[in-house]
Design a protein around this motif. Structure first.
Motif, short mmCIF file in Angstrom:
data_model
loop_
_atom_site.label_atom_id
_atom_site.label_comp_id
_atom_site.label_asym_id
_atom_site.label_seq_id
_atom_site.Cartn_x
_atom_site.Cartn_y
_atom_site.Cartn_z
N GLY A 1 -72.16 42.34 -16.10
CA GLY A 1 -70.78 42.78 -15.93
C GLY A 1 -70.61 44.25 -16.24
N ALA A 2 -69.34 44.65 -16.44
CA ALA A 2 -69.03 46.06 -16.67
C ALA A 2 -67.90 46.17 -17.68
CB ALA A 2 -68.62 46.74 -15.37
N ALA A 3 -67.87 47.29 -18.37
CA ALA A 3 -66.76 47.57 -19.29
C ALA A 3 -65.50 47.87 -18.48
CB ALA A 3 -67.12 48.75 -20.18
N SER A 4 -64.36 47.45 -18.99
CA SER A 4 -63.10 47.63 -18.26
C SER A 4 -62.38 48.92 -18.62
CB SER A 4 -62.18 46.44 -18.51
OG SER A 4 -61.84 46.35 -19.88
N ALA A 5 -62.76 49.55 -19.74
CA ALA A 5 -62.13 50.81 -20.14
C ALA A 5 -63.20 51.86 -20.41
CB ALA A 5 -61.26 50.61 -21.37
N PRO A 6 -64.07 52.13 -19.42
CA PRO A 6 -65.12 53.13 -19.62
C PRO A 6 -64.52 54.52 -19.75
CG PRO A 6 -64.97 52.57 -17.30
CD PRO A 6 -64.03 51.63 -18.03
N PHE A 7 -65.34 55.47 -20.18
CA PHE A 7 -64.83 56.82 -20.36
C PHE A 7 -64.29 57.41 -19.06
CE2 PHE A 7 -67.58 57.84 -24.36
CZ PHE A 7 -66.96 56.78 -25.03
N ALA A 8 -64.76 56.94 -17.91
CA ALA A 8 -64.21 57.41 -16.63
C ALA A 8 -62.73 57.11 -16.53
CB ALA A 8 -64.96 56.74 -15.48
N TYR A 9 -62.29 56.02 -17.15
CA TYR A 9 -60.87 55.67 -17.19
C TYR A 9 -60.22 56.17 -18.48
CZ TYR A 9 -56.70 52.78 -17.81
OH TYR A 9 -55.41 52.35 -18.04
N ALA A 10 -60.89 55.93 -19.60
CA ALA A 10 -60.32 56.25 -20.90
C ALA A 10 -60.17 57.75 -21.13
CB ALA A 10 -61.18 55.64 -22.01
N GLY A 11 -61.08 58.54 -20.57
CA GLY A 11 -61.00 59.99 -20.74
C GLY A 11 -59.73 60.58 -20.17
N PRO A 12 -59.44 60.34 -18.88
CA PRO A 12 -58.18 60.85 -18.32
C PRO A 12 -56.94 60.27 -18.98
CG PRO A 12 -59.75 60.35 -16.57
CD PRO A 12 -60.36 59.83 -17.84
N LEU A 13 -56.99 58.98 -19.37
CA LEU A 13 -55.86 58.41 -20.10
C LEU A 13 -55.63 59.16 -21.41
CD1 LEU A 13 -53.75 56.20 -20.80
CD2 LEU A 13 -55.66 54.80 -21.65
N THR A 14 -56.71 59.42 -22.13
CA THR A 14 -56.60 60.16 -23.39
C THR A 14 -56.09 61.57 -23.16
OG1 THR A 14 -58.39 58.86 -24.39
CG2 THR A 14 -57.89 60.98 -25.40
N GLU A 15 -56.57 62.24 -22.13
CA GLU A 15 -56.07 63.58 -21.82
C GLU A 15 -54.56 63.56 -21.65
OE1 GLU A 15 -57.82 65.83 -18.68
OE2 GLU A 15 -59.86 65.13 -19.11
N MET A 16 -54.06 62.58 -20.92
CA MET A 16 -52.62 62.48 -20.68
C MET A 16 -51.84 62.29 -21.97
SD MET A 16 -50.08 59.84 -20.43
CE MET A 16 -50.78 58.35 -19.76
N VAL A 17 -52.32 61.40 -22.82
CA VAL A 17 -51.64 61.15 -24.09
C VAL A 17 -51.67 62.40 -24.98
CG1 VAL A 17 -51.72 59.82 -26.23
CG2 VAL A 17 -52.02 58.67 -24.03
N LEU A 18 -52.84 63.03 -25.08
CA LEU A 18 -52.98 64.20 -25.95
C LEU A 18 -52.17 65.39 -25.44
CD1 LEU A 18 -56.76 64.08 -26.89
CD2 LEU A 18 -54.80 63.20 -28.17
N LEU A 19 -51.92 65.44 -24.14
CA LEU A 19 -51.06 66.49 -23.60
C LEU A 19 -49.63 66.32 -24.14
CD1 LEU A 19 -50.84 68.94 -21.72
CD2 LEU A 19 -50.25 67.36 -19.87
N GLY A 20 -49.22 65.07 -24.33
CA GLY A 20 -47.92 64.82 -24.94
C GLY A 20 -47.89 65.27 -26.39
N CYS A 21 -48.98 65.00 -27.11
CA CYS A 21 -49.07 65.49 -28.49
C CYS A 21 -48.98 67.01 -28.53
CB CYS A 21 -50.39 65.03 -29.12
SG CYS A 21 -50.61 63.25 -29.25
N LEU A 22 -49.69 67.66 -27.61
CA LEU A 22 -49.67 69.12 -27.54
C LEU A 22 -48.26 69.63 -27.27
CD1 LEU A 22 -51.15 71.87 -27.34
CD2 LEU A 22 -51.56 71.35 -24.93
N ALA A 23 -47.53 68.94 -26.41
CA ALA A 23 -46.18 69.39 -26.05
C ALA A 23 -45.25 69.42 -27.26
CB ALA A 23 -45.60 68.48 -24.97
N THR A 24 -45.48 68.53 -28.24
CA THR A 24 -44.60 68.52 -29.41
C THR A 24 -44.72 69.81 -30.22
OG1 THR A 24 -46.18 67.44 -30.93
CG2 THR A 24 -44.82 66.01 -29.54
N ARG A 25 -45.79 70.55 -30.01
CA ARG A 25 -45.97 71.80 -30.74
C ARG A 25 -45.27 72.98 -30.06
NH1 ARG A 25 -52.23 71.31 -32.87
NH2 ARG A 25 -51.50 72.93 -34.31
N PHE A 26 -44.68 72.72 -28.87
CA PHE A 26 -43.94 73.73 -28.12
C PHE A 26 -42.62 73.12 -27.65
CE2 PHE A 26 -48.39 74.73 -28.00
CZ PHE A 26 -48.42 76.09 -28.26
N PRO A 27 -41.71 72.85 -28.58
CA PRO A 27 -40.49 72.08 -28.26
C PRO A 27 -39.57 72.81 -27.30
CG PRO A 27 -40.33 73.07 -30.43
CD PRO A 27 -41.74 73.29 -29.99
#
Length: 441
Positions: free
Chosen positions: A379-405
């Motif tokens: 079988g295969a992993a369902s949340a590999p870094f190919a998926y999890a990496g871009p998801l994490t980038e998106m979330v962390l961009l929101g964290c970054l935005a809080t530093r520039f209100p």
């Protein structure tokens, strides 16, 4: 379908457990046919790390060979459960000395996720990495790239709810067009991993058994403060955690990201709390704009709230008789609304319109056993870094935005830059402390 009882997140996870440079040359054994036993090492020995190890041990193929923790006082339980495990205090020493490993889990504070995961990948090891995958956007991109160049290595991010049947049902319902094309989404968490108080002006003795320099790792040196960083409050601190958004965004926005086939956002804006000099803010309100996808009516508007903030009364009114849960999402479509309480069955609204509509039947999976099976070639992993990496980038961009209100950040994903705010681009990547540099990061 009947609505199941609402389990706690920890109970749900326990249930899941039961049911720009190329990397270094990979070790040959990691690319060979898998053996019956997966020889594993854990980075972290308590808390989430211990929970991860116990969950991985649900597979009969799992063998814990070694574990590393900078705080030796927190290794007792894992030694009790796995008497043969070899304990290290320095994760680098473990990787250098344990030559027969197949896989690892990285379950440390956020700031050490990328250095350890990258080092493991470069040694040809399969990696299960806790969320958020990394602490910075740059690190997430680099891990994604390196994993892509090593297709025989299995990667999985610890968004265990990704495999939970109610989350799979949300994705299936949205993809089926149950509420038409989605126009906007509102997602929230009641957690408040942040702090408005300044860092205490003191220095405390380092407890016996704790390697404080090792705990700091790639972060800058500073005095030890009892209870302020270790063992639990690091999530609140800018240099070590990612606040509530980084902690819960990867869970709650996972089905949003997957169901709508989102790509990198075009822009993001924060109108909530501003982080202090040392800690993340408590009450966040962040707005993303994403390019249109086949599942959206047009450009998607995604709103995130945490701490004291919640969606507007107009959004709450869409829920009818249903109370807004402590965490969850509301998807507003052209034909209706899908309300997704966190780890609970989704609800189509208005109920009169959808009373005869049945949600898709889906099956869940054990996120941990799935990873180990994939390590063995099944079988295969369902949340590999190919998926999890871009998801994490998106979330962390929101964290970054809080530093520039109150500033709309225009995001250029290809270059990893905020096009209109150079000061924000400077925080996409961080400089590692001297002596802690890692190849590829």
């Amino acid at each position: 379908m009947p609505t199941p009882a609402r389990p706690t997140r920890r109970a749900a996870l326990k249930g899941l457990a039961a049911a720009f440079a190329a990397p270094a040359v990979l070790r040959r054994h990691a690319l060979a046919a898998p053996s019956e036993t997966v020889r594993h090492a854990s980075f972290g020995c308590s808390g989430m790390a211990l929970a991860d190890v116990q969950s991985l041990a649900a597979s009969k193929h799992f063998k814990l060979v070694a574990a590393a923790d900078v705080d030796l006082s927190r290794t007792g339980e894992i030694k009790k459960l796995f008497p043969d495990v070899k304990i290290y205090q320095d994760w680098r020493e473990l990787l250098d000395k344990e030559k027969g490993l197949d896989s690892v889990n990285v379950s440390t504070p956020d700031h050490m996720h990328a250095p350890i995961a990258m080092s493991a990948l470069q040694r040809g090891l399969h990696v299960y990495g806790q969320k958020p995958l990394t602490q910075t956007i740059y690190e997430a991109r680099r891990l994604t790239e390196v994993a892509a160049r090593s297709p025989k290595l299995v990667t999985q991010m610890g968004i265990q709810i990704h495999s939970h049947p109610v989350h799979r049902q949300v994705v299936a319902a949205i993809r089926s067009g149950a509420i038409g094309k989605v126009k906007e989404v509102h997602s929230w968490s009641g957690k408040d991993w942040g702090d408005r108080d300044p860092r205490p002006d003191r220095q405390d003795p380092v407890p016996d058994g704790l390697n404080w320099d090792g705990w700091l790792g790639v972060a800058g040196a500073r005095p030890f403060l009892a209870g302020y960083y270790h063992p639990g409050n690091w999530r609140k601190r800018l240099d070590f955690g990612t606040g509530t958004f980084g902690d819960m965004g990867c869970h709650i926005l996972d089905p949003v990201y997957e169901a709508l086939a989102l790509t990198a956002p075009k822009s993001v804006r924060s109108d909530g709390d501003v982080p202090g000099a040392d800690s993340w803010g408590l009450d966040n309100r962040v707005h993303y704009v994403f390019p249109a996808t086949p599942h959206t009516a047009e450009e998607l508007s995604l709103h995130w709230y945490n701490g004291a903030h919640r969606p507007s009364d107009e959004v709450k009114a869409l829920l009818g008789k249903h109370e807004m849960s402590g965490q969850g999402s509301v998807y507003i479509g052209t034909e209706g609304v899908l309300y997704s309480p966190y780890i609970d069955a989704p609800i189509l609204l208005p109920e009169d319109k959808f009373k005869e509509v049945k949600l898709p039947e889906v099956a869940g999976a054990d996120h941990y056993v799935q990873f180990l099976d994939a390590c063995r070639g099944e079988g295969a992993a369902s949340a590999p870094f190919a998926y999890a990496g871009p998801l994490t980038e998106m979330v962390l961009l929101g964290c970054l935005a809080t530093r520039f209100p109150q500033t709309t950040l225009e995001w250029d994903a290809a270059t990893l830059k905020v096009a209109n705010v150079p000061e924000a681009s400077a925080l996409v990547r961080k400089k590692y402390r001297g002596g802690w540099e890692v190849e590829g990061l």
